[in-house]
Design a protein around this motif. Sequence first.
Motif, PDB file in Angstrom:
ATOM      1  N   GLU A 135      24.805   5.735  12.044  1.00 31.82           N
ATOM      2  CA  GLU A 135      23.584   6.399  11.583  1.00 31.82           C
ATOM      3  C   GLU A 135      23.747   6.739  10.105  1.00 31.82           C
ATOM      4  O   GLU A 135      24.858   6.796   9.567  1.00 31.82           O
ATOM      5  CB  GLU A 135      23.342   7.703  12.362  1.00 31.82           C
ATOM      6  CG  GLU A 135      23.302   7.569  13.871  1.00 31.82           C
ATOM      7  CD  GLU A 135      21.968   7.039  14.396  1.00 31.82           C
ATOM      8  OE1 GLU A 135      21.090   6.735  13.550  1.00 31.82           O
ATOM      9  OE2 GLU A 135      21.809   6.935  15.607  1.00 31.82           O
ATOM     10  N   ASN A 136      22.621   6.985   9.433  1.00 30.23           N
ATOM     11  CA  ASN A 136      22.640   7.581   8.099  1.00 30.23           C
ATOM     12  C   ASN A 136      21.446   8.525   8.002  1.00 30.23           C
ATOM     13  O   ASN A 136      20.668   8.650   8.953  1.00 30.23           O
ATOM     14  CB  ASN A 136      22.625   6.525   6.992  1.00 30.23           C
ATOM     15  CG  ASN A 136      21.408   5.626   7.064  1.00 30.23           C
ATOM     16  OD1 ASN A 136      20.301   6.066   7.374  1.00 30.23           O
ATOM     17  ND2 ASN A 136      21.606   4.346   6.777  1.00 30.23           N
ATOM     18  N   THR A 184      13.459  12.476  10.758  1.00 30.78           N
ATOM     19  CA  THR A 184      12.131  12.196  11.309  1.00 30.78           C
ATOM     20  C   THR A 184      11.004  12.667  10.386  1.00 30.78           C
ATOM     21  O   THR A 184       9.844  12.324  10.591  1.00 30.78           O
ATOM     22  CB  THR A 184      11.971  12.877  12.683  1.00 30.78           C
ATOM     23  OG1 THR A 184      12.170  14.286  12.525  1.00 30.78           O
ATOM     24  CG2 THR A 184      12.970  12.314  13.682  1.00 30.78           C
ATOM     25  N   SER A 231      18.677   8.364   6.659  1.00 37.30           N
ATOM     26  CA  SER A 231      17.357   7.744   6.802  1.00 37.30           C
ATOM     27  C   SER A 231      17.002   7.472   8.261  1.00 37.30           C
ATOM     28  O   SER A 231      15.850   7.605   8.666  1.00 37.30           O
ATOM     29  CB  SER A 231      17.302   6.435   6.003  1.00 37.30           C
ATOM     30  OG  SER A 231      17.484   6.685   4.625  1.00 37.30           O
ATOM     31  N   THR A 232      18.012   7.103   9.066  1.00 41.60           N
ATOM     32  CA  THR A 232      17.733   6.762  10.463  1.00 41.60           C
ATOM     33  C   THR A 232      17.542   7.987  11.347  1.00 41.60           C
ATOM     34  O   THR A 232      16.949   7.893  12.412  1.00 41.60           O
ATOM     35  CB  THR A 232      18.875   5.905  11.055  1.00 41.60           C
ATOM     36  OG1 THR A 232      20.094   6.667  11.035  1.00 41.60           O
ATOM     37  CG2 THR A 232      19.070   4.622  10.258  1.00 41.60           C
TER      38      THR A 232
END
Length: 515
Positions: free
Chosen positions: A352-353, A359, A355-356
């Motif tokens: 994950e980062n 929300t 951006s992912t």
Amino acid sequence: MRSRAGHRHQLKKSGVKAMFGRLSIAVIVLVICVISLLSTIKSTSRSFSQSEIKVDNLWNTASSGEWRPSSAPRTAWPPPSKGTNGYLRVRCNGGLNQQRSAICNAVLAARIMNATLLLPELDANSFWRDDSGFRGIYDVEHFIKSLRYDVKIVERIPEIHKNGKIKKIKAFQIRPPRDAPISWYTTFALEKMKEHGAIYLTPFSHRLAEEIDNPEYQRLRCRVNYHALRFKPHIIELSNSIVNRLRAQGHFMAIHLRFEMDMLAFAGCFDIFTREEQKILKKYREENFAAKKLVYSERRAIGKCPLTPEEVGLILRSMGFDNSTRIYLAAGELFGVDRFMKPFRSLFPRLENHSTVDTTGELAKNTHGLLGSAVDYMVCLLADIFMPTYDGPSNFANNLLGHRLYYGFRTTIRPDRKALAPIFIDREKGQTTDFEEAVRQVMLSTSFGGPHKRLPPESFYTNSWPECFCQMSAMNPADKCPPGNVLDILDSQLATERIDDSESIASNFTSDVDK
């Protein structure tokens, strides 16, 4: 008779020889058994060493050795004096974490010179091209209030009103020497401040020596770094929401994957890239760094190259982490991303980062700005495990290592690139026997986030032990924790000294302004 006796003698002699022969064989067998036993013991010892890296334990904090973080003064620490020698203005250049260290140095410099500090300026023309400024990133009111026992802080130099006229104090600009000693501030800088009423130090990155033989000054740096510098509420809320989302499925690890163009160009590690990629890196290096002959094989052999994503994955797998491990990647734009990330992703697919997992979409608009860096910082600070892959000149990694140490000895995985280099080089040559065991043995020599002595070239901002830590039952009086009522003592001192100093300053410098 003689022949029989001789025959018996010969038989006896032969028997003795046979006995010695059997003894020799027995001794040889015994030696072989001993060697075999020692080999077994060594093998068992290796197996035991392998089991020493217990992944389940790494998800918890490291052993503290009864040390606890403490940056409160332990000796006489008077509040800012009634008078002031002038105003100190600084421009903090570089990225977010380089600026963070500069802010700590600015507060200390103001304390040393008995100066009033102007709210530090954050360089809008730096790498980030972000003009958020101090107020856009940090909680200004909290910053000023937290340091009220240490320095006076104002947002601007007050105007001087005299005879119906408004006079302004213009700060005298100075370029301070790199890693300047305290004596530079108490002599040259202080003289200019008294002469002009205010000085403007620019640039102000690494402009005050880190190693200072005064524990109270070092503790002031810790108070700034770990208490006063608090991000604005919306940044903390966004960071917490990301951490909660990551932790909803269990533990997670944060990795600062420093496989970005600027760092690769700085390190001079080009040979693993295509010709076109090498051209890009060499051009970037020529435009941004001093000319220097760099030989890849030599740099690689001494651990001067950033770990590749695949090497990071192999280290983690050798330590015992499996492909269910959830990993948050804190990084800018990775260089040669698809080709180099594919092997890493095959080992650890749950990546994950910000951006992912964001929300709100707020970070998508500010990926390369101070906001994105601030959120990455907070997520890495709060992660169960943090792993920097290149903590040499990386201010981000260095500050986080120090903050996590102060935050309660939170687990960090710090690969020894120099020790790992020959192991990875052998693997590339096809020598893969005992590869994982060799990696494990290197990693076993690290501290995993526990207290350890600071040795050059380790930075104070990476490891503030022992100055900013204490023990309740300390053998050394210097390591003893301050009294529980230390804040009451400081409040009492401040109450007796509190005055409005603006008129005092104005009167001190009115004559200079009129000249």
